[in-house]
Design a protein around this motif. Structure first.
Motif, PDB file in Angstrom:
ATOM      1  N   TYR A 197      15.691   6.469   5.699  1.00  0.00           N
ATOM      2  CA  TYR A 197      14.216   7.012   5.106  1.00  0.00           C
ATOM      3  C   TYR A 197      13.017   7.295   5.630  1.00  0.00           C
ATOM      4  O   TYR A 197      13.389   7.412   7.146  1.00  0.00           O
ATOM      5  N   GLU A 198      12.255   8.098   5.229  1.00  0.00           N
ATOM      6  CA  GLU A 198      11.214   8.831   6.048  1.00  0.00           C
ATOM      7  C   GLU A 198       9.665   7.950   5.629  1.00  0.00           C
ATOM      8  O   GLU A 198       8.878   8.426   5.077  1.00  0.00           O
ATOM      9  N   SER A 199       9.475   7.325   6.430  1.00  0.00           N
ATOM     10  CA  SER A 199       8.323   6.625   6.424  1.00  0.00           C
ATOM     11  C   SER A 199       8.040   6.166   8.165  1.00  0.00           C
ATOM     12  O   SER A 199       9.309   5.284   8.701  1.00  0.00           O
ATOM     13  N   ARG A 200       7.082   5.865   8.413  1.00  0.00           N
ATOM     14  CA  ARG A 200       6.874   5.762   9.885  1.00  0.00           C
ATOM     15  C   ARG A 200       6.641   3.567  10.019  1.00  0.00           C
ATOM     16  O   ARG A 200       6.990   2.969  11.317  1.00  0.00           O
ATOM     17  N   ASN A 201       6.560   3.224   8.666  1.00  0.00           N
ATOM     18  CA  ASN A 201       6.629   2.056   8.840  1.00  0.00           C
ATOM     19  C   ASN A 201       8.444   1.373   8.518  1.00  0.00           C
ATOM     20  O   ASN A 201       8.038   0.511   8.162  1.00  0.00           O
ATOM     21  N   ILE A 202       9.565   1.809   8.238  1.00  0.00           N
ATOM     22  CA  ILE A 202      10.394   1.545   7.825  1.00  0.00           C
ATOM     23  C   ILE A 202      11.155   2.059   9.210  1.00  0.00           C
ATOM     24  O   ILE A 202      11.066   2.992   9.925  1.00  0.00           O
ATOM     25  N   PRO A 203      11.820   1.164  10.216  1.00  0.00           N
ATOM     26  CA  PRO A 203      12.663   0.913  11.531  1.00  0.00           C
ATOM     27  C   PRO A 203      13.705   2.912  11.381  1.00  0.00           C
ATOM     28  O   PRO A 203      14.507   2.138   9.933  1.00  0.00           O
ATOM     29  N   GLY A 229       0.530  -1.029  -0.110  1.00  0.00           N
ATOM     30  CA  GLY A 229      -0.305  -0.072   0.285  1.00  0.00           C
ATOM     31  C   GLY A 229       1.084   0.704   0.275  1.00  0.00           C
ATOM     32  O   GLY A 229      -0.026   2.224   0.064  1.00  0.00           O
ATOM     33  N   GLN A 230       2.510   1.178  -0.043  1.00  0.00           N
ATOM     34  CA  GLN A 230       2.991   2.464   0.027  1.00  0.00           C
ATOM     35  C   GLN A 230       3.837   2.050  -1.463  1.00  0.00           C
ATOM     36  O   GLN A 230       5.684   1.832  -0.848  1.00  0.00           O
ATOM     37  N   PRO A 231       3.794   2.278  -2.330  1.00  0.00           N
ATOM     38  CA  PRO A 231       4.549   2.165  -3.580  1.00  0.00           C
ATOM     39  C   PRO A 231       6.211   3.194  -3.272  1.00  0.00           C
ATOM     40  O   PRO A 231       6.961   3.003  -4.070  1.00  0.00           O
ATOM     41  N   VAL A 232       5.711   4.921  -3.082  1.00  0.00           N
ATOM     42  CA  VAL A 232       6.510   5.262  -2.846  1.00  0.00           C
ATOM     43  C   VAL A 232       7.637   5.270  -1.845  1.00  0.00           C
ATOM     44  O   VAL A 232       5.890   6.028  -0.750  1.00  0.00           O
ATOM     45  N   LEU A 233       8.630   5.060  -1.670  1.00  0.00           N
ATOM     46  CA  LEU A 233       9.724   5.585  -0.403  1.00  0.00           C
ATOM     47  C   LEU A 233      10.292   6.443  -0.327  1.00  0.00           C
ATOM     48  O   LEU A 233      11.217   7.078  -1.547  1.00  0.00           O
ATOM     49  N   PHE A 234      10.139   7.634   0.029  1.00  0.00           N
ATOM     50  CA  PHE A 234      11.285   8.529   0.388  1.00  0.00           C
ATOM     51  C   PHE A 234      12.194   8.857   0.974  1.00  0.00           C
ATOM     52  O   PHE A 234      12.328   7.879   2.106  1.00  0.00           O
TER      53      PHE A 234
END
Length: 148
Positions: free
Chosen positions: A99-105, A74-79
């Motif tokens: 990485y700028e995502s809450r889903n990535i440690p 559901g999140q194909p773009v990762l910054f």
């Protein structure tokens, strides 16, 4: 086995010293280390990156994104952000990608170490190694500054 080597100009240090900064779009690839080609894909490099000698403790900075990331449903773009150091005397670079995502440690970081080189056609290039300590992967990378 690909090594991502780029030919360098013999005048690289003097040519590099003549510029105040290297900024723009850097294009290339990162390849996994030998033996892990089946587990780690070749990844494109498409960085908006500036190398600014004398800019203080952070003299290499930029950002980018993956638009085909399959790691997070559901999140194909990762910054991501790029931050590190560029030493104009040795042309060495050290860059950390976060990485700028809450889903990535937060612990998931990719460390790049290498050198700035000037290619025979005059284009700046970066080559070196990368390591993702959290996932235990690494390899080589190469990219060049795309100038008009």
């Amino acid at each position: 086995v690909q090594t991502c080597a780029l030919p360098i100009s013999a005048s690289a240090p003097s040519a590099a010293a003549a510029r105040q900064h290297y900024s723009g779009l850097w294009i290339g690839e990162s390849h996994p280390a030998a033996g892990s080609e089946h587990d780690v894909p070749v990844n494109p490099i498409k960085w908006s990156l500036s190398l600014c000698p004398g800019a203080g403790p952070v003299s290499a900075f930029g950002a980018g994104f993956f638009d085909d990331a399959g790691d997070i449903p559901g999140q194909p773009v990762l910054f991501f952000l790029l931050k590190g150091q560029f030493d104009p005397a040795t042309l060495a670079i050290k860059i950390t990608k976060t990485y700028e995502s809450r889903n990535i440690p937060e612990e998931l970081k990719v460390e790049y170490e290498g050198k700035l080189q000037i290619l025979p056609d005059g284009q700046p290039a970066l080559t070196g190694t990368w390591a993702n300590v959290m996932e235990g992967t690494g390899g080589h990378f190469a990219c060049r500054l795309e100038e008009p």
